[in-house]
Design a protein around this motif. Structure first.
Motif, PDB file in Angstrom:
ATOM      1  N   GLY A   1      -2.436  -3.804   3.525  1.00 30.50           N
ATOM      2  CA  GLY A   1      -1.333  -3.203   4.262  1.00 30.50           C
ATOM      3  C   GLY A   1      -1.122  -1.730   4.014  1.00 30.50           C
ATOM      4  O   GLY A   1      -0.108  -1.174   4.452  1.00 30.50           O
ATOM      5  N   LEU A   2      -2.056  -1.061   3.345  1.00 29.71           N
ATOM      6  CA  LEU A   2      -1.944   0.388   3.181  1.00 29.71           C
ATOM      7  C   LEU A   2      -2.041   1.056   4.546  1.00 29.71           C
ATOM      8  O   LEU A   2      -2.822   0.634   5.401  1.00 29.71           O
ATOM      9  N   GLN A   3      -1.265   2.107   4.752  1.00 34.25           N
ATOM     10  CA  GLN A   3      -1.210   2.755   6.058  1.00 34.25           C
ATOM     11  C   GLN A   3      -1.451   4.265   5.937  1.00 34.25           C
ATOM     12  O   GLN A   3      -1.172   4.859   4.888  1.00 34.25           O
ATOM     13  N   PRO A   4      -1.986   4.875   7.017  1.00 37.35           N
ATOM     14  CA  PRO A   4      -2.097   6.337   7.022  1.00 37.35           C
ATOM     15  C   PRO A   4      -0.732   6.988   6.822  1.00 37.35           C
ATOM     16  O   PRO A   4       0.292   6.465   7.280  1.00 37.35           O
ATOM     17  N   ARG A   5      -0.741   8.102   6.093  1.00 39.61           N
ATOM     18  CA  ARG A   5       0.455   8.883   5.742  1.00 39.61           C
ATOM     19  C   ARG A   5       1.281   8.248   4.631  1.00 39.61           C
ATOM     20  O   ARG A   5       2.345   8.770   4.278  1.00 39.61           O
ATOM     21  N   ASP A   6       0.847   7.103   4.085  1.00 37.47           N
ATOM     22  CA  ASP A   6       1.472   6.608   2.857  1.00 37.47           C
ATOM     23  C   ASP A   6       1.241   7.630   1.750  1.00 37.47           C
ATOM     24  O   ASP A   6       0.183   8.280   1.693  1.00 37.47           O
ATOM     25  N   ILE A   7       2.213   7.758   0.856  1.00 31.98           N
ATOM     26  CA  ILE A   7       2.107   8.685  -0.270  1.00 31.98           C
ATOM     27  C   ILE A   7       1.993   7.865  -1.550  1.00 31.98           C
ATOM     28  O   ILE A   7       2.929   7.156  -1.930  1.00 31.98           O
ATOM     29  N   LEU A   8       0.823   7.941  -2.185  1.00 29.67           N
ATOM     30  CA  LEU A   8       0.571   7.151  -3.393  1.00 29.67           C
ATOM     31  C   LEU A   8       1.247   7.806  -4.594  1.00 29.67           C
ATOM     32  O   LEU A   8       1.022   8.987  -4.881  1.00 29.67           O
ATOM     33  N   LEU A   9       2.045   6.999  -5.308  1.00 27.01           N
ATOM     34  CA  LEU A   9       2.800   7.514  -6.449  1.00 27.01           C
ATOM     35  C   LEU A   9       2.359   6.934  -7.786  1.00 27.01           C
ATOM     36  O   LEU A   9       2.464   7.596  -8.818  1.00 27.01           O
ATOM     37  N   ALA A  10       1.908   5.660  -7.767  1.00 24.05           N
ATOM     38  CA  ALA A  10       1.609   4.994  -9.044  1.00 24.05           C
ATOM     39  C   ALA A  10       0.500   3.969  -8.856  1.00 24.05           C
ATOM     40  O   ALA A  10       0.307   3.423  -7.768  1.00 24.05           O
ATOM     41  N   ILE A  11      -0.216   3.703  -9.958  1.00 27.51           N
ATOM     42  CA  ILE A  11      -1.258   2.676 -10.011  1.00 27.51           C
ATOM     43  C   ILE A  11      -0.919   1.726 -11.144  1.00 27.51           C
ATOM     44  O   ILE A  11      -0.720   2.156 -12.288  1.00 27.51           O
TER      45      ILE A  11
END
Length: 493
Positions: A322-332
């Motif tokens: 469900g990852l989408q374009p323009r998502d901003i990744l903050l943590a792993i």
């Protein structure tokens, strides 16, 4: 308190008073300075003697490696330097040692040389593959050629987590060329900076080792491996151009950058399961870039690292989660992305976090989507076939090698990558029918004689028939380059 000092120190401190009483003015200061110089010179001599004692055993950890690349036209020799990783003849080579354009079956005749020995004395070796996480290539020396070598782990520091400090002196090994029997030579420099790039890396003021070879501290403890590509360059002004045109010369033989031992040692035996580097995982997020500082300020994300996802590839683990374009990744995995300077290093950190895992592992991502924080569990899978794994076939009369069109080709050409078709012109020989018709390297061949190419087998079957037909005068290719297609009429006579 003076009585606790060594006798020679007491005498040294007494010299000014003695000089003032018995020597002409100015001579006392000269005497003190001279003794000081002698003390410093003595310390330097002892340090040099210590390194000279350490040198022979450390030299047993390095080798020169030669292999031959079999191309359509010739056999090309290549040479790199590597470090011994274990007692079973495992050798680690830097990522730049082997071009990713060549398939492992084109890499032949692996030879290993000892520093300073005759170029006619060598051991054979086997290529084991490239590890995607470290980027290193691995080979294993034949059993008959392992005697006398020492793994670099024999020289680990008592505190394996210790890093060299700024101004600390480190030294390493360089090797001359094959025609000089890979003669070893000494390099030394002081640490100027230690930085995460994202691997912890020490930058010295001067070159300290050849890329792929080890560096040591004054005690002879392993500090890390020298890495190329860190701006080891020289500017030269050429008089051939008005105003003195600057020319950048890259020093590929030596490096001032050392990737530190704690980043190296845990992965020295990370040998891939096969020559193609499998297993190999993927996420399927493309065009990952650091968040612009002004956008970060607007989103109240100042002071923390963040990555913008530009594209999510079809049928990828990222798309399935469900990852989408323009998502901003903050943590792993619940841990905020670490901050690096420059900011683009954060993207390299993400790549390493993916590549260190195995197919089937779960990667938990926290992203900012609009104003909401969303947690996504991504199940990583085996990566699609890579270009070096793709099938290929050379047609000598046509002067052409075609390669199977793989997932990465679709991504690079902005095509839906799961619907693969056509083949890629992997090699085009000059002054041949296809070259004269205008075909170029990496052109995407879509049709042959008006018939769509659905599979690699289709292309091989049709080109084989064309090459075998002595009566044929020409054939037609439809190829795509840079998003534009063109028809090429290939004249065979």
């Amino acid at each position: 308190m003076m009585s606790r000092l060594p006798r020679f120190v007491f005498s040294f401190l007494s010299l000014p008073r003695l000089g003032a009483r018995f020597l002409p003015r100015g001579h006392a200061a000269f005497l003190v300075l001279s003794v000081g110089v002698l003390v410093v010179a003595g310390s330097a001599a002892r340090a040099e003697a210590a390194v000279a004692d350490l040198w022979p055993e450390r030299l047993k950890t390095v080798v020169a490696v030669e292999y031959t690349t079999e191309t359509e036209l010739e056999r090309r020799p290549a040479i790199s330097f590597g470090v011994v990783a274990d007692d079973e003849g495992l050798v680690v080579l830097p990522g730049a040692a082997v071009s990713q354009r060549f398939s492992p079956d084109q890499l032949q005749d692996w030879r290993v040389y000892r520093p300073g020995q005759s170029a006619t004395e060598y051991s054979t070796a086997e290529y084991l593959g490239r590890d995607a996480f470290t980027g290193w290539h691995f080979i294993r020396i034949a059993e008959s050629g392992r005697a006398g070598l020492r793994p670099i782990t024999d020289f680990l520091a008592a505190d394996p987590a210790r890093e060299p400090q700024m101004t600390e002196e480190i030294w390493g090994i360089g090797l001359r060329k094959k025609d000089e029997n890979f003669l070893p030579y000494f390099l030394q420099g002081r640490v100027s900076l230690v930085q995460a790039l994202p691997m912890r890396t020490a930058i010295a003021l001067t070159d300290v080792a050849a890329p792929g070879l080890p560096a040591f501290n004054a005690a002879g403890e392993f500090v890390g491996l020298a890495a190329g590509g860190f701006g080891e360059s020289y500017i030269m002004l050429s008089n051939r151009f008005r105003g003195g045109q600057p020319i950048v010369l890259i020093n590929g033989d030596e490096s001032a950058a050392v990737q530190l031992a704690p980043e190296i040692v845990p992965y020295l035996e990370r040998v891939p399961a096969n020559v193609f580097g499998r297993p190999m995982v993927w996420l399927g997020a493309n065009g990952v870039e650091p968040l612009d500082p002004e956008v970060a300020k607007f989103l109240n994300l100042e002071g923390q690292a963040a990555l913008v996802i530009s594209e999510v590839l079809e049928a990828s683990p990222a798309a399935a989660a469900g990852l989408q374009p323009r998502d901003i990744l903050l943590a792993i995995d619940g841990r905020p992305l670490p901050t690096f300077k420059p900011d683009r290093v954060v993207a390299a950190y993400l790549d390493r976090e993916i590549d260190r895992r195995q197919p089937g592992d779960t990667l938990n991502l926290t992203v900012l989507r609009g104003s909401a924080r969303v947690n996504l569990a991504v199940t990583l899978t085996e990566a699609p076939k890579t270009p070096i794994e793709a099938e290929r076939h050379y047609f000598e009369k046509l002067g052409l090698t075609v390669r199977e069109f793989v997932f990465a080709d679709g991504v690079n050409r902005r095509q839906t990558p799961i619907r693969l078709r056509g083949v890629v012109a992997h090699f085009v020989k000059a002054n041949t029918p296809v070259a004269t018709a205008g075909l170029q390297l990496d052109d995407w061949i879509l049709e042959i004689d008006g018939q769509p190419i659905k599979t690699f087998a289709d292309a091989v079957e049709r080109l084989t028939a064309i090459e075998a037909d002595a009566a044929r005068n020409e054939f037609v290719l439809l190829a795509s380059r840079g998003g534009e297609t063109s028809v090429m009429r290939v004249k065979l006579r």
